[in-house]
Design a protein around this motif. Structure first.
Motif, mmCIF file in Angstrom:
data_model
loop_
_atom_site.group_PDB
_atom_site.id
_atom_site.type_symbol
_atom_site.label_atom_id
_atom_site.label_comp_id
_atom_site.label_asym_id
_atom_site.label_seq_id
_atom_site.Cartn_x
_atom_site.Cartn_y
_atom_site.Cartn_z
ATOM 1 N N LYS A 70 -38.219 4.052 -15.726
ATOM 2 C CA LYS A 70 -38.775 5.404 -15.737
ATOM 3 C C LYS A 70 -37.810 6.378 -16.403
ATOM 4 N N ASN A 71 -36.524 6.263 -16.062
ATOM 5 C CA ASN A 71 -35.530 7.150 -16.668
ATOM 6 C C ASN A 71 -35.444 6.936 -18.174
ATOM 7 N N ASP A 122 -38.306 8.667 -19.809
ATOM 8 C CA ASP A 122 -38.160 10.129 -19.772
ATOM 9 C C ASP A 122 -36.979 10.609 -20.607
ATOM 10 N N ASP A 123 -35.853 9.880 -20.503
ATOM 11 C CA ASP A 123 -34.614 10.358 -21.103
ATOM 12 C C ASP A 123 -34.484 10.008 -22.585
ATOM 13 N N THR A 145 -46.726 7.411 -21.842
ATOM 14 C CA THR A 145 -46.862 8.367 -20.744
ATOM 15 C C THR A 145 -47.598 7.729 -19.573
ATOM 16 N N ARG A 196 -45.212 5.423 -17.862
ATOM 17 C CA ARG A 196 -44.276 6.182 -17.026
ATOM 18 C C ARG A 196 -44.948 6.638 -15.741
#
Length: 603
Positions: free
Chosen positions: A82-83, A86-87, A53, A56
């Motif tokens: 980053k994606n 998150d993804d 986290t 990110r």
């Protein structure tokens, strides 16, 4: 049907603790050592989630503003990292036991949608001669998991639509379709073509590839050598994905040569270990291949999905591969940030140079007598030539230590006038230097590509001194004059031979010291009594050369220090303009390196 939560528990139990030591999801997520919190997350897993986290957040805390070589690739890498966090990475660590997500990617017309339809046994994804046919990604999973994919953490930036959906649906909508033909441990995602004429399709394809537990690249015997196929395979490998490849539409007869050459190319590009499948050139009916054409692909995917250990291996290999890729991808991104930081430093050095040059020129101007012109010279001559200078020295008569009263004192009006003229001259000189420095910064920034970008933003007024500088200069010069007066009072010990017969007025003599510091001394001034004197001679006679040098050095250093502080305050505006433009500072790459280290520790 078994609810997803219960299936997760069963899958975790089946996976066992042996996998935790071999790089599987449990190991990547920190295992279960240290107990579980109220959400069922282990202490080590929690540490890993916090490290990811923070990484990110660091990736989202800056922009590549400046157009330097490689900046487009850096922006793409930043967004991709980053994606992927998150993804895929964060959701996958927190969602053990959910289906293995297999993303099918490929070039236009490769047959991805046809293969998905064949594996599902129904037309769930559009096919046809109009290219591209898949406008929105189609995700097919067991009905028990449709709600999880509709509401779960995977791909949080995409909208969700429950299928079946009409062929016309388009945009960044993820269509979720439930099918009993798939086992609970498997989900298939038909992504848009990565070589589509629509740019957003390419973005979706790369985004979905980074969110896959297994990326299945589908290409054809006619187009497998296309550069973009290998670029995507290379990208998937660098991103840590587990890769499978399907070579479709292989013609009868010459097929073995094509398959062999394709295998050689896979090895050359570092993906020779990928699981390979061949689909022959055959008829397509109702958007589906004959069952036997896709049997090997179905058997492999279903077999992995239904075996908890095998599924854990595939998911774990991908997750560990992604985390391993951060060891190089994040530092490489940090190096790109350092290129931005260096351009920022160049702009800062231009500011420092401009004000440093102005300070040096100002220092020279306060030494060479150029300030002693006009009103300052007139006031000095008025003060010295009328006898006030001499009268500021009080001659002692009679018994030693007893001073006779003077019949005539020097005029305080002339002292005040000289002091004000000196202050005004210094203020004008400092303001002029500050204006020149500000102008030079703008000239230099306009010649610098990064500077032009900063000036295109909210940088109005930087070409002139700040509005409040005049007020600050007035206070600074007044404070310096007070400092010189205090030096005379506290350190100006009169020479013993002179002190027996002469005392002096501190304020008047402090002005003489200022006149001397500012470069007077090359011309003499006639004073009362027909004698002549210059500040340096008078001050040496009063204090001696050594004491005078000490006071002069302190007074000059104090003036330079005060002006330097003014210029430092003026320079702050340019740093604020750089900050407002969004250029990363030197802390950003350091934080990225630290986040990478923290991630390794948490693993």
């Amino acid at each position: 049907m078994t609810p997803p939560a219960e299936q997760s528990a069963v899958h975790d139990e089946e996976a066992g603790t042996a996998k935790a030591a071999s790089g599987r999801p449990e190991a990547a997520a920190g295992g279960t050592r240290g107990g579980l919190d109220e959400d069922g997350i282990s202490v080590r897993q929690g540490e890993l989630i916090r490290a990811l986290t923070r990484l990110r957040d660091q990736l989202g805390a800056f922009d590549f503003l400046l157009e330097v070589p490689g900046v487009e690739e850096a922006r793409e890498a930043q967004l991709e990292l980053k994606n992927q966090l998150d993804d895929y990475v964060l959701p996958r660590i927190q969602a053990a036991g959910t289906p293995m997500l297999v993303v099918l990617g490929g070039s236009t017309g490769a047959g991805k949608s046809t293969l998905v339809n064949t594996l599902v046994g129904a037309r769930v994804s559009a096919t046809g001669v109009l290219r591209p046919t898949t406008s929105s990604p189609i995700l097919v999973c067991h009905p028990d998991f449709t709600d999880w994919f509709l509401q779960g953490p995977m791909l949080p930036g995409m909208g969700r639509v429950r299928g079946p959906a009409p062929d016309a649906i388009a945009g960044d909508q993820l269509v979720i379709i439930g099918s009993d033909a798939l086992p609970p441990g498997l989900a298939l995602l038909d992504s848009p073509d990565f070589d589509s004429v629509f740019e957003d399709h390419y973005e979706f394809a790369t985004k979905l590839m980074a969110a896959a537990d297994l990326w299945l690249c589908v290409t054809t015997a006619a187009r497998y050598a296309d550069a973009q196929v290998w670029e995507m395979l290379q990208r998937a490998r660098e991103n840590g994905a587990t890769i499978g490849v399907v070579l479709s539409r292989v013609p009868q007869g010459a097929g073995s040569d094509i398959v062999d050459h394709f295998g050689e190319m896979l090895a050359e590009h570092g993906v020779g270990e990928a699981r390979r499948f061949t689909v022959p050139e055959t008829r397509v009916e109702d958007s589906r291949l004959p069952e036997e054409a896709a049997e090997d692909v179905r058997e492999w995917l279903v077999g992995v999905a239904e075996n908890a250990d095998d599924r854990t291996v595939v998911i774990g290999d991908t997750l560990v591969g992604v985390l391993d890729s951060f060891r190089t991808r994040v530092p490489e991104l940090a190096k790109q940030v350092e290129a931005q930081v260096e351009k920022r430093a160049e702009l800062a050095r231009e500011v420092e140079s401009a004000y440093g040059t102005a300070l040096a020129e100002l220092d020279e101007a306060t030494r060479n007598g150029s300030l002693l012109r006009g009103e300052v010279l007139a006031r000095w001559q008025d003060f010295a030539g009328t006898g006030d200078l001499l009268r500021s020295l009080r001659v002692q008569r009679g018994r030693p230590g007893r001073r006779a009263s003077r019949s005539k004192r020097h005029s305080p009006t002339r002292v005040r006038a000289l002091k004000a003229a000196l202050r005004g001259g210094l203020e004008s000189l400092i303001m002029s230097s500050a204006e020149h420095a500000a102008d030079q910064v703008i000239v230099r920034w306009r010649e610098h590509p990064a500077g032009r970008q900063v000036l295109a933003g909210p940088a109005a007024g930087l070409g002139h001194a700040s509005p409040e500088l005049s007020r600050h200069v007035t206070r600074t010069v007044s404070a310096w004059q007070d400092h010189v007066l205090e030096l005379i009072r506290t350190e100006g010990v009169t020479k013993r031979s002179v002190a027996k017969v002469v005392s002096f007025d501190s304020e008047a003599v402090s002005l003489v010291l200022m006149i001397g510091l500012l470069g007077y001394g090359t011309s003499e001034v006639a004073v009362e009594g027909g004698t002549s004197a210059v500040p340096q001679r008078l001050l040496k006679a009063l204090f001696g050369a050594e004491s005078l040098r000490g006071m002069g050095a302190k007074a000059r250093a104090d003036l330079r220090g005060r002006i330097g502080m003014l210029f430092d305050e003026e320079s702050i505006r340019y740093g604020q303009a750089i900050d407002a433009a969004g250029i990363p500072d030197e802390n950003v790459p350091v934080q990225l390196y630290q986040a990478t280290y923290n991630l390794e520790v948490a693993r």
